[in-house]
Design a protein around this motif. Structure first.
Motif, PDB file in Angstrom:
ATOM      1  N   GLY A 256       0.834  -1.191   0.000  1.00 58.02           N
ATOM      2  CA  GLY A 256       0.000   0.000   0.000  1.00 58.02           C
ATOM      3  C   GLY A 256       0.865   1.235   0.000  1.00 58.02           C
ATOM      4  N   PRO A 257       0.272   2.418  -0.145  1.00 57.82           N
ATOM      5  CA  PRO A 257       1.044   3.665  -0.202  1.00 57.82           C
ATOM      6  C   PRO A 257       1.812   3.913   1.090  1.00 57.82           C
ATOM      7  CG  PRO A 257      -1.249   3.990  -0.884  1.00 57.82           C
ATOM      8  CD  PRO A 257      -1.166   2.628  -0.278  1.00 57.82           C
ATOM      9  N   PRO A 258       2.842   4.755   1.043  1.00 55.98           N
ATOM     10  CA  PRO A 258       3.568   5.111   2.274  1.00 55.98           C
ATOM     11  C   PRO A 258       2.643   5.797   3.274  1.00 55.98           C
ATOM     12  CG  PRO A 258       4.789   5.790   0.316  1.00 55.98           C
ATOM     13  CD  PRO A 258       3.437   5.369  -0.151  1.00 55.98           C
ATOM     14  N   GLY A 259       2.859   5.507   4.559  1.00 54.44           N
ATOM     15  CA  GLY A 259       2.075   6.154   5.605  1.00 54.44           C
ATOM     16  C   GLY A 259       0.760   5.495   5.922  1.00 54.44           C
ATOM     17  N   SER A 382      -4.660   0.432   2.898  1.00 54.95           N
ATOM     18  CA  SER A 382      -5.199   1.463   2.021  1.00 54.95           C
ATOM     19  C   SER A 382      -5.189   2.825   2.708  1.00 54.95           C
ATOM     20  CB  SER A 382      -6.622   1.096   1.610  1.00 54.95           C
ATOM     21  OG  SER A 382      -7.463   1.068   2.755  1.00 54.95           O
ATOM     22  N   TYR A 383      -5.698   3.827   1.962  1.00 56.03           N
ATOM     23  CA  TYR A 383      -5.851   5.159   2.546  1.00 56.03           C
ATOM     24  C   TYR A 383      -6.878   5.109   3.673  1.00 56.03           C
ATOM     25  CZ  TYR A 383      -3.226   6.947  -1.441  1.00 56.03           C
ATOM     26  OH  TYR A 383      -2.245   7.192  -2.354  1.00 56.03           O
ATOM     27  N   CYS A 384      -6.844   6.131   4.494  1.00 54.44           N
ATOM     28  CA  CYS A 384      -7.669   6.133   5.704  1.00 54.44           C
ATOM     29  C   CYS A 384      -9.153   6.220   5.360  1.00 54.44           C
ATOM     30  CB  CYS A 384      -7.264   7.308   6.597  1.00 54.44           C
ATOM     31  SG  CYS A 384      -7.960   7.203   8.256  1.00 54.44           S
ATOM     32  N   THR A 417     -11.510  11.906  -0.754  1.00 55.95           N
ATOM     33  CA  THR A 417     -10.100  12.314  -0.673  1.00 55.95           C
ATOM     34  C   THR A 417      -9.227  11.121  -0.305  1.00 55.95           C
ATOM     35  OG1 THR A 417     -10.876  14.437   0.180  1.00 55.95           O
ATOM     36  CG2 THR A 417      -8.518  14.020   0.313  1.00 55.95           C
ATOM     37  N   GLU A 418      -8.046  11.081  -0.891  1.00 55.71           N
ATOM     38  CA  GLU A 418      -7.066  10.058  -0.537  1.00 55.71           C
ATOM     39  C   GLU A 418      -6.059  10.658   0.429  1.00 55.71           C
ATOM     40  OE1 GLU A 418      -5.373   8.625  -4.147  1.00 55.71           O
ATOM     41  OE2 GLU A 418      -7.040   7.243  -4.545  1.00 55.71           O
ATOM     42  N   VAL A 419      -6.124  10.236   1.692  1.00 51.28           N
ATOM     43  CA  VAL A 419      -5.213  10.722   2.719  1.00 51.28           C
ATOM     44  C   VAL A 419      -4.826   9.539   3.593  1.00 51.28           C
ATOM     45  CG1 VAL A 419      -7.123  11.339   4.236  1.00 51.28           C
ATOM     46  CG2 VAL A 419      -4.892  12.431   4.557  1.00 51.28           C
ATOM     47  N   THR A 420      -3.578   9.485   4.004  1.00 44.98           N
ATOM     48  CA  THR A 420      -3.087   8.332   4.758  1.00 44.98           C
ATOM     49  C   THR A 420      -3.348   8.515   6.249  1.00 44.98           C
ATOM     50  OG1 THR A 420      -0.879   9.286   5.092  1.00 44.98           O
ATOM     51  CG2 THR A 420      -1.248   8.021   3.063  1.00 44.98           C
ATOM     52  N   PRO A 421      -3.384   7.411   6.994  1.00 44.79           N
ATOM     53  CA  PRO A 421      -3.525   7.518   8.456  1.00 44.79           C
ATOM     54  C   PRO A 421      -2.403   8.333   9.092  1.00 44.79           C
ATOM     55  CG  PRO A 421      -3.983   5.278   7.748  1.00 44.79           C
ATOM     56  CD  PRO A 421      -3.470   6.009   6.549  1.00 44.79           C
ATOM     57  N   LYS A 443      -9.622  21.463   7.338  1.00 42.74           N
ATOM     58  CA  LYS A 443      -8.885  22.311   6.394  1.00 42.74           C
ATOM     59  C   LYS A 443      -7.914  21.480   5.558  1.00 42.74           C
ATOM     60  CE  LYS A 443      -9.112  26.426   9.341  1.00 42.74           C
ATOM     61  NZ  LYS A 443      -8.326  27.418  10.141  1.00 42.74           N
ATOM     62  N   LEU A 444      -7.227  20.526   6.200  1.00 47.49           N
ATOM     63  CA  LEU A 444      -6.290  19.666   5.481  1.00 47.49           C
ATOM     64  C   LEU A 444      -7.024  18.852   4.412  1.00 47.49           C
ATOM     65  CD1 LEU A 444      -3.507  18.208   5.134  1.00 47.49           C
ATOM     66  CD2 LEU A 444      -4.292  16.608   6.893  1.00 47.49           C
ATOM     67  N   LEU A 445      -8.168  18.267   4.777  1.00 51.99           N
ATOM     68  CA  LEU A 445      -8.900  17.427   3.836  1.00 51.99           C
ATOM     69  C   LEU A 445      -9.433  18.255   2.669  1.00 51.99           C
ATOM     70  CD1 LEU A 445     -10.874  15.128   6.318  1.00 51.99           C
ATOM     71  CD2 LEU A 445      -8.839  14.554   4.996  1.00 51.99           C
ATOM     72  N   LYS A 446      -9.901  19.488   2.940  1.00 53.02           N
ATOM     73  CA  LYS A 446     -10.376  20.337   1.857  1.00 53.02           C
ATOM     74  C   LYS A 446      -9.233  20.704   0.917  1.00 53.02           C
ATOM     75  CE  LYS A 446     -14.323  22.431   4.255  1.00 53.02           C
ATOM     76  NZ  LYS A 446     -14.913  23.687   4.816  1.00 53.02           N
ATOM     77  N   ARG A 447      -8.078  20.991   1.485  1.00 52.22           N
ATOM     78  CA  ARG A 447      -6.923  21.324   0.648  1.00 52.22           C
ATOM     79  C   ARG A 447      -6.492  20.124  -0.191  1.00 52.22           C
ATOM     80  NH1 ARG A 447      -3.993  22.864   4.411  1.00 52.22           N
ATOM     81  NH2 ARG A 447      -2.482  21.155   4.627  1.00 52.22           N
ATOM     82  N   LYS A 448      -6.485  18.936   0.429  1.00 51.65           N
ATOM     83  CA  LYS A 448      -6.127  17.724  -0.302  1.00 51.65           C
ATOM     84  C   LYS A 448      -7.123  17.454  -1.437  1.00 51.65           C
ATOM     85  CE  LYS A 448      -2.467  16.015   1.851  1.00 51.65           C
ATOM     86  NZ  LYS A 448      -1.207  15.690   1.131  1.00 51.65           N
ATOM     87  N   LYS A 449      -8.390  17.670  -1.138  1.00 48.78           N
ATOM     88  CA  LYS A 449      -9.409  17.425  -2.151  1.00 48.78           C
ATOM     89  C   LYS A 449      -9.226  18.361  -3.336  1.00 48.78           C
ATOM     90  CE  LYS A 449     -14.402  17.325  -2.849  1.00 48.78           C
ATOM     91  NZ  LYS A 449     -15.732  17.591  -2.253  1.00 48.78           N
TER      92      LYS A 449
END
Length: 498
Positions: A256-259, A382-384, A417-421, A443-449
């Motif tokens: 899976g992806p890093p993190g 997988s992603y979180c 959104t794809e964000v890691t744990p 805010k982080l998730l909106k920026r990632k999206k």
């Protein structure tokens, strides 16, 4: 109080007692000097047999060692009996080494403890006895055969009628119970290759104090349950592996992806099983023979971890001839050597072994590594997800099952959104205030999206341009083919004779 008239008789009585005790000591010393040790042992054994004929009790003597090897039953009795100590016990031994978490309490010599098993009363006694310093030293050279001045042993007494049940049921119970306690109390270790390199075949170790457990790993509940059930099944199937003729080992691939928590899952597995971890860096291994040396020096009940197998080192196959044996400093570790290490003859050197490979790119792995029997279980990290986020929020911010007012918005963002744990955990650690941490996460998730949407748009435009280029190239190739076909047809017509 003695009267004056009685005093001489008391003195004479004391003198007679002292004289008799001195005579007994003299006779004992003369007996030890004149009667050989084997004869004394034979006479003592005869006396014991005489008394045992009329005694309802049977005694098992459990020595500390058997030859030069430790006696497992003695070690198990020490561990098990430490749980049976009561307030009636008068003397105990207590010790602690720098590596021990808690003090160790054991019986002192001469102390006795009672136990019961299926209604059978048992009496344990810890004893010690001075050894004859020269009996096991044929050369009389203390440097070659250093004398052991004291031998320790347990005596277990019970009614003779229960002899078979004690031997066939109680002793195995004692061994299993002590092993479980030892595994529960043991300090886990994490090993890495010795600083002198893999040529020594040795490992350096530190205490494994990683706090990860299956309760704290941000992973879907179904996935965690599947891994735990697989581990439990593996531990219980020793006789099964032996019966089917397979090494008692299990292979896992975490990808899976890093993190996404691959390293945390490895630590959780080690803490769950009470297994040590061996961290193997293939980039430091030069030859297949070095890999075998390392395998032979890993302990049982251990997890061997090979991280980032896709980019650690290039593994040429031995048939390709793309390494030169005349250059000893070049990498001569082959894919065939690694495969033999995983499930070949060398894989049977040890029991209860788990091998874990981690990778960020499963598609880059050689298919030979992925077949059943080498990597038995593939676990996708997988992603979180929202479930993983709730677990992280409970661990980092102590948010209970009722949740938080921002949870619905966070769920919507996580679905898109794809964000890691690891990224979420980093944001949750910025403040212990739940409102501030979760607002920062939103805010982080909106920026990632937004970043991912822009990237998708760019990829779409690039994809459209690439499609146009591919279509133009195709038309150009087809036009060239038509021209070539017409030229060949003209040449053919010119060559014909009518």
């Amino acid at each position: 109080m003695f009267s004056m008239k009685e005093m001489p008789s008391a003195q004479s009585l004391f003198s007679a007692y002292a004289s008799m005790a001195g005579s007994l000591m003299l006779f004992r010393s003369m007996g030890n000097d004149l009667i050989p040790a084997p004869v004394r042992s034979y006479v003592a054994a005869g006396i014991r047999r005489l008394f045992n004929l009329h005694s309802p009790l049977f005694t098992l003597v459990i020595e500390e060692t058997t030859g030069i090897s430790p006696n497992q039953i003695f070690e198990a009795a020490e561990i098990y009996l430490s749980t049976k100590i009561t307030s009636d016990t008068g003397r105990l031994r207590i010790s602690k080494t720098p590596k021990d978490r808690n003090p160790t309490i054991r019986l002192e010599k001469g102390e006795a403890i009672t136990d019961s098993f299926d209604g059978i009363q048992l009496l344990w006694t810890f004893n010690s006895q001075d050894n004859d310093k020269n009996s096991n030293n044929p050369s009389n050279n203390p440097n070659l055969f250093p004398p052991k001045t004291e031998r320790h042993f347990f005596e277990l007494k019970f009614n003779k009628t229960h002899r078979h049940k004690i031997l066939n049921s109680y002793i195995p119970f004692l061994l299993d119970r002590a092993l479980a306690m030892k595994n529960q109390e043991r300090t886990l270790k994490m090993y890495t290759m010795n600083s002198s390199g893999c040529y020594s075949g040795k490992w350096d170790s530190v205490n494994l104090e990683h706090p990860a457990t299956f309760e704290t790993v941000a992973m879907e509940a179904e996935g965690k349950k599947a891994v735990m059930e697989d581990l439990d099944r593996f531990l219980k199937r020793k006789e099964f592996y032996k019966r089917v003729g397979r090494a008692w080992k299990r292979g896992y691939l975490l990808y899976g992806p890093p993190g996404t928590g691959k390293s945390s899952l490895v630590a959780a597995m080690a803490n769950y099983l009470k297994f040590d971890i061996y961290d193997l860096q293939l980039g430091n291994v030069i030859q297949d023979s070095d890999l075998r040396k390392l395998l032979l020096t890993t302990g049982n009940r251990s997890i061997l971890v090979i991280e980032d197998i896709d980019c650690t080192v290039e593994l040429p196959d031995r048939h390709h001839g793309d390494w030169r044996p005349n250059h000893p400093r070049e990498i001569q570790l082959t894919l065939s050597g690694l495969l033999n290490f995983i499930d070949g003859l060398w894989s049977s050197c040890g029991d209860e072994r788990i091998i874990i490979f981690t990778t960020n790119n499963k598609d880059r792995l050689d298919p030979a590594l992925l077949r059943p029997g080498r990597m038995d279980m593939h676990i996708h990290m997988s992603y979180c997800t929202f479930h993983g986020f709730k677990l992280l929020a409970a661990n980092y911010l102590q948010i209970g099952p009722t949740g938080h007012r921002l949870f619905p918005e966070i769920k919507t963002l996580l679905d898109a959104t794809e964000v890691t744990p690891a990224q979420i955990a980093e944001e949750l650690m910025k403040s212990e205030d739940a409102d501030m941490s979760l607002e920062g996460l939103v805010k982080l998730l909106k920026r990632k999206k937004m970043e991912q949407e822009e990237e998708d748009n760019d990829n779409g435009e690039d994809g459209e341009e690439e499609g146009k280029l591919r279509e133009a190239k195709r038309l150009k190739v087809e036009a060239k083919k038509k021209v070539t076909t017409r030229v060949k047809s003209r040449k053919l017509l010119r060559g014909r004779k009518f």
